[in-house]
Design an enzyme around this catalytic site. Structure first.
Site, PDB file in Angstrom:
ATOM      1  N   ASP A   1       0.893  -1.277   0.042  1.00 24.71           N
ATOM      2  CA  ASP A   1       0.079  -0.085  -0.082  1.00 24.71           C
ATOM      3  C   ASP A   1       0.806   1.188  -0.048  1.00 24.71           C
ATOM      4  O   ASP A   1       2.345   1.449   0.389  1.00 24.71           O
ATOM      5  CB  ASP A   1      -0.875  -0.032   1.270  1.00 24.71           C
ATOM      6  CG  ASP A   1      -0.058  -0.094   2.460  1.00 24.71           C
ATOM      7  OD1 ASP A   1       0.891  -0.889   2.460  1.00 24.71           O
ATOM      8  OD2 ASP A   1      -0.236   0.549   3.472  1.00 24.71           O
ATOM      9  N   GLU A   2       0.221   2.306  -0.305  1.00 20.71           N
ATOM     10  CA  GLU A   2       0.666   3.534  -0.095  1.00 20.71           C
ATOM     11  C   GLU A   2       2.170   3.873  -0.585  1.00 20.71           C
ATOM     12  O   GLU A   2       3.088   4.430   0.093  1.00 20.71           O
ATOM     13  CB  GLU A   2       0.671   3.996   1.352  1.00 20.71           C
ATOM     14  CG  GLU A   2      -0.801   4.370   1.794  1.00 20.71           C
ATOM     15  CD  GLU A   2      -0.927   4.695   3.342  1.00 20.71           C
ATOM     16  OE1 GLU A   2      -1.849   5.367   3.624  1.00 20.71           O
ATOM     17  OE2 GLU A   2      -0.041   4.288   4.203  1.00 20.71           O
ATOM     18  N   LEU A   3       2.330   3.608  -1.891  1.00 21.25           N
ATOM     19  CA  LEU A   3       3.647   3.764  -2.316  1.00 21.25           C
ATOM     20  C   LEU A   3       3.627   5.010  -3.007  1.00 21.25           C
ATOM     21  O   LEU A   3       2.813   5.112  -4.252  1.00 21.25           O
ATOM     22  CB  LEU A   3       3.895   2.583  -3.429  1.00 21.25           C
ATOM     23  CG  LEU A   3       5.231   2.384  -4.178  1.00 21.25           C
ATOM     24  CD1 LEU A   3       6.464   2.158  -3.266  1.00 21.25           C
ATOM     25  CD2 LEU A   3       5.198   1.583  -5.300  1.00 21.25           C
TER      26      LEU A   3
END
Lengths: 710, 710
Positions: free
Chosen positions: A344-346
């Site tokens: 997530d949240e790259l």
């Protein structure tokens, strides 16, 4: 009456009634909602051997003995579950049940003369790990002074034990009783999880065990163990020892401790799915091994919260060597079939700023960073598959190139769940179930994993495995996690277990209130730690009545919601003591919720033209009591600890809000119209201070509005 | 005013005054008694750089930084102690002190611009174990917005840190302050211990660590670890593995855990002296190895309490082989110089009934069982000496043949201490310090180890090493040990540390009340666990005000004293849940103590002819409040948990007692004579029920007597 601080009291007669004469009628309407159990059971009806005679509850006595019958009952986990049941009942009742010479409870091996009979059909499976598709059902018949549990496997036997633990309630004639009912119970979803983040704040083994106990009580069956993030790497690795040496500040689980946690959970029918978040959220890994990063580094553990740019370099073959060795080592500690790789949240910034990486994307025709992420995931998927595990990741991993056997974990909204199952992926949903957002239980409760089910085919619906509550650990410590998690998480547990049409919010709250005591009974520390924090907050000179006043006020405040706390406490880091008023305030002010309900009732009555003076006086009582507590505390501030003084504006708001509310109630009672209040109390109180809000403000605003419209 | 539930409030102005203008006068009389610290320091005077100007307290700010100066301060234990200090202060104040990037507090390395300077002279001793004769002194100067600690060794640096932790108090102007004083502090006795019995109820590692934290806060320096008895053997032995396999029911410390506990204690300046009780109190050892017994067995773990006959056979050479191997193995886990072999409560029955043993006694001219016990002790002493340890045992081992280097542990009375030192033995006293007897703190406080000192020579007095509080574990669990131990044990700690003339009981209670919060601040769980037990006892239908009423009533009851509890609960075993009203009642009802003081004052006033209406009304208020709580609770019983109903007679007693008291007070106020009360409330309330007593009964009886004599 709705203003008693423990709602359960209100429903007392109702509950007892349910187990007695009124069961048939109730059962016809909303079968299970009146039993004292969370989650609500699938089916319930009064058990009676003589038609037409409503059964009365049966009474527990200290002579009760459990018989474990059938091949499945030979499983040590079943005996352990009924030992826990009897221990809990001993604590509650003060009874002493029969024991053997060595102190173990005396279990019978045949049905004759036994009071609680557990028949478990499947042969003992020994140390076999709980699996996603296990049969978790059970039936429970309480009749003729005895209880009979029937279940196909040990999993159901465990669920029956916690149902029984919860069901025992006092009767008005001084007995501990169980309702004479027949229950058939099974979960709606197979995957009912709780994520605990141990990276932002490390949680010791004892804390994790406590939460596992809480999970088992509400029939959650997956501990999603978030073990690595920007703020720390929490597992001992023997192949990559710099991980714990450089990236944990000494706060990590040894491999022995992980085995202990896994065994503890498994013994309670709870699977443990580890998560190692890659390729983003990797500041900790890169602090230990900077050569795996997309930028030269150096890296450091992050002290605060947010999305950070450090990421593994997917073009570096050493990254795959590293992860393969690491995951292989770790997978030996976790017997579960699933392995969560985060994803997530790259933010992609470090990839975009690296010319080699961008060249790699161009050379391979991967289009963009998302394409590179998909490439990375395909590589990781091979590693995970080779370990004999199914890969799982957050919904950012969804991409046309993602192998279909990968499980997608939807967190950014139900739409992602739909996308995932339409693409053929198994899916688990956490959108709506973020416990760290400090939302009321009823909001989580309102989210159904299949809310969009009209758009899904039967086959697609079957791909929805279940859901997970998420407890991210930015703003919790081992001391406060219990009061933040419980009992709200039980609302999610019920949504995932009980039939979809179980939806009564008042009944949920009634049962959560009782559940909170059941949780304390097995060691959960929410209320006791809150009490200790409040006592410390008040300081060494506080008298008992001053403490009670502060407690009354704490009942009226709630922490701010979503991620607002950071804006109030921007200087806070992982190392800050979380011992403020916001940490003492319960996530949900039930007092305020009851008041809001009272206001709704009153305003409806007003529309109908007949106002109940009883309802009005209950509302007034609460406001008067709250006002008094605020006034006294404001007066007492010089003798209390200095921190209390910081709350002066909040207590002033509460006092003034009560005043405005009392004027409005007076007007409504006497059908007088009032002008706009000269006090700005409502607008002041509507603005959070010191990271807490006063939910009463909304109700008072409604009262004022109604009084002005009189 | 004495009726506020927290006495500290009463003395608030006094304390602040002490740190300010009135210090010189107070210091002249009773130098230290007004500082908020337990134990009272040896010497204190106001620190002032300008003669004639009384110093005002200095204020703590979030900018404070600690500097660790001198070779001794390089010891990691010193940094750890000041880290604990700053953590405690952060919890109390909500401040955030300066930290390094890795989250550790930022410590300075030179004195410039530092607020709290610790100068420790002796070179760092690394991992060296605390020793009996270490210099534990320190001095502490609080002056000109800064604090300077001077100490010869790391031991003093640790003591200074806990003194500072306790000293910080709120001022009336909203600051956290330290008094400007100069302290020179050192212990009166070298051996200041606490025995924790882990045989009757096992105490997990976390519990032991908590108690060690409590010990360090009040400068106790010996954990006497009672590890073996008739009810269980609590240590993993690799040479005799049946001990834990057959005689612990799985409840024992692994060797790793013992090392962890020992290191944890040692890091806090606390020695750990293990006790393995022989030749009596050995049912557990004999359960595992019956061939070592004086009778053929079989043996079993004892479930109840008392003196039991199983004993090792001193005529069996295998006994010495067994003990030598066991002690040698265990001594490697405990670096301390002392090794306690028990030796108490040997009833001799199994020896008398064994013809071989009696023949052995006759053949060797040992006279009787006592002679054989002395023979056994001589053999054991050789084993213990060969391990490089000093042997220690309970006072039954005292015998003309006992080697003089053996330390005698006097528990049956101060006379035993005198006998021991007159015979040339070093001695430690526990008579008067049995915390499990549930006596008031003031009773323990009244016992001085040297009370008979007139009879002792200077040399004999020097043999009195100190004393030990004893917490035998018949009636405690990990959940209740904290509320039974603390804060009462601090009274013993003060008796052993502070000058002999520090004796003010009211001042002790004032400081214990504050200390209780300091203990909670570092994790002790007495009050929070009591609260949880009370909440559970009240049951799921209790409202907040019902809980408050129960709490008011619990403030008025105390567990029965000495070993009476067993007569009320004869059916209780090691396995019984200890969750009753007796476990909720504090060992000491401070409310009752304050009331008793108020009655004394009033009756003295009566004799003087002038009764203060303020004093009378404070007494009346308490009785009215208590009566109301009893009346309401009695009325509410049907909606509370069934166990509450069992307390009806007790609550009725309290209600009637208050009535009688109110009538008597009325008569005293108006100088009217009353007849003997028609109610038998006083005599009823004087009799304990359900293992609790109502100490108020004594005070009410005095009031009645006075009113009759008017």
């Amino acid at each position: 009456m709705f203003l008693t601080s423990r709602l359960s009291h209100v429903f007392f007669t109702f509950v007892i009634g349910c187990a007695g004469a009124s069961v048939p009628a109730l059962a016809a309407e909303k079968p299970a909602s009146s039993l004292n159990v969370v989650p609500v059971v699938s089916e319930v009806r009064p058990s009676s051997d003589r038609a037409g005679v409503a059964p009365t509850p049966i009474a527990l006595t200290p002579a009760w003995r459990v018989a474990l019958i059938g091949p499945g009952s030979r499983d040590a986990r079943v005996a352990a579950a009924y030992t826990r049941l009897l221990n809990a009942w001993e604590r509650r009742t003060g009874f002493a049940f029969p024991r053997e010479v060595d102190g173990a409870f005396s279990f019978g091996e045949n049905e004759a003369n036994q009071t609680l009979v557990v028949r478990c059909q499947a042969a003992a499976t020994g140390e076999s790990w709980p699996r996603l598709n296990d049969d978790e059902s059970y039936s429970l018949k309480i009749e003729n002074e005895r209880v009979v549990v029937d279940c196909p496997t040990w999993r159901g036997a465990l669920h029956a034990a916690v149902t029984l633990q919860q069901l025992l309630s006092p009767s008005t004639d001084g007995l501990w009783t169980l309702p004479q009912v027949e229950i058939h119970d099974r979960p709606r979803f197979r995957w009912r999880g709780l994520l605990i983040d141990t990276a932002r704040h490390f949680m010791p083994v004892e804390t994790i065990k406590r939460e596992i106990d809480g999970m088992a009580l509400v029939k959650l069956n997956v501990l999603h163990f978030h073990l690595s993030d920007d703020q720390g790497f929490r597992v001992e690795s023997k192949v990559w020892p710099l991980l714990q040496a450089k990236a944990s500040e000494g706060k990590f689980y040894t491999q022995d401790q992980l085995r202990e946690i896994v065994r503890y959970a498994g013994d309670r029918g709870i699977r443990v799915v580890p998560e190692f978040d890659v390729p983003g959220h990797t500041s900790a890994i890169l602090t230990a091994y900077p050569e795996l990063g997309s930028q030269p580094g150096p890296y450091h553990l992050i002290d605060k919260w947010g999305i950070f740019s450090p990421a593994l370099d997917p073009t570096n073959e050493q990254v795959y060597v590293f992860l393969e060795k690491l995951f292989r080592e770790i997978s030996l500690l976790f017997p579960d079939d699933y392995f969560h790789i985060g994803g997530d949240e790259l933010d992609g910034k470090h990839w975009s700023a690296n010319a080699n990486i961008q060249k790699f994307i161009a050379d391979r025709g991967l289009k963009n960073n998302e394409g590179l992420h998909a490439y990375f995931n395909q590589r990781i998927q091979k590693i995970v598959t080779a370990m004999g595990k199914n890969m799982m990741g957050w919904d950012e991993i969804l991409h046309p190139d993602l192998p279909p056997e990968t499980i997608v974990h939807a967190w950014r909204g139900p739409k992602r769940l739909v996308e995932a199952v339409k693409a053929g992926h198994g899916a688990v949903i956490s959108a709506g179930y973020y416990i760290d957002l400090i939302q009321p239980a009823r909001e989580h409760y309102g989210h159904d994993p299949l809310i969009d089910d009209s758009a899904l085919s039967e086959k697609e619906r079957a791909l929805v495995l279940g859901g997970e509550a998420c407890m991210w650990a930015e703003w919790i410590t081992p001391e406060t996690i219990d009061s933040r998690l419980w009992p709200r998480t039980a609302a999610v547990a019920e949504r995932l277990w009980s039939p979809a049409d179980v939806k009564s919010v008042p009944d949920l709250y009634r049962r959560l209130d009782i559940l909170d005591l059941r949780l304390a009974e097995i060691g959960l520390q929410g209320e006791r730690n809150r009490y200790a924090l409040l006592r410390q907050f008040a300081g060494e000179n506080a008298t008992k009545s001053q403490l009670e006043n502060l407690d009354t006020l704490a009942d009226l405040t709630e922490p701010v919601k979503r991620y607002q706390r950071g804006t109030f406490q921007p200087q806070f880091t992982r190392h800050s003591a979380l011992v403020g008023w916001v940490d003492i305030s319960r996530p949900e002010s039930l007092t305020s919720w009851h008041f809001a309900n009272g206001v709704e009732t009153l305003l409806n009555e007003t529309k109908g033209g007949s106002v109940s003076s009883q309802d009005i006086s209950a509302l007034k009582d609460l406001l008067q009591k709250s006002k008094l507590a605020a006034e006294k505390t404001l007066r007492d501030i010089p003798s209390l600890a200095p921190r209390v003084a910081e709350l002066s504006p909040t207590f002033t708001d509460i006092r003034d809000l009560c005043d405005v509310g009392l004027v409005a109630l007076e007007a409504i009672e006497h059908r007088q119209k009032i002008a706009a209040p000269s006090s700005d109390a409502v607008s002041r109180a509507a603005k959070p201070r010191l990271a807490v809000e006063i939910p009463l403000a909304t109700s008072i605003a409604k009262l004022v509005e109604a009084a002005q419209a009189n």
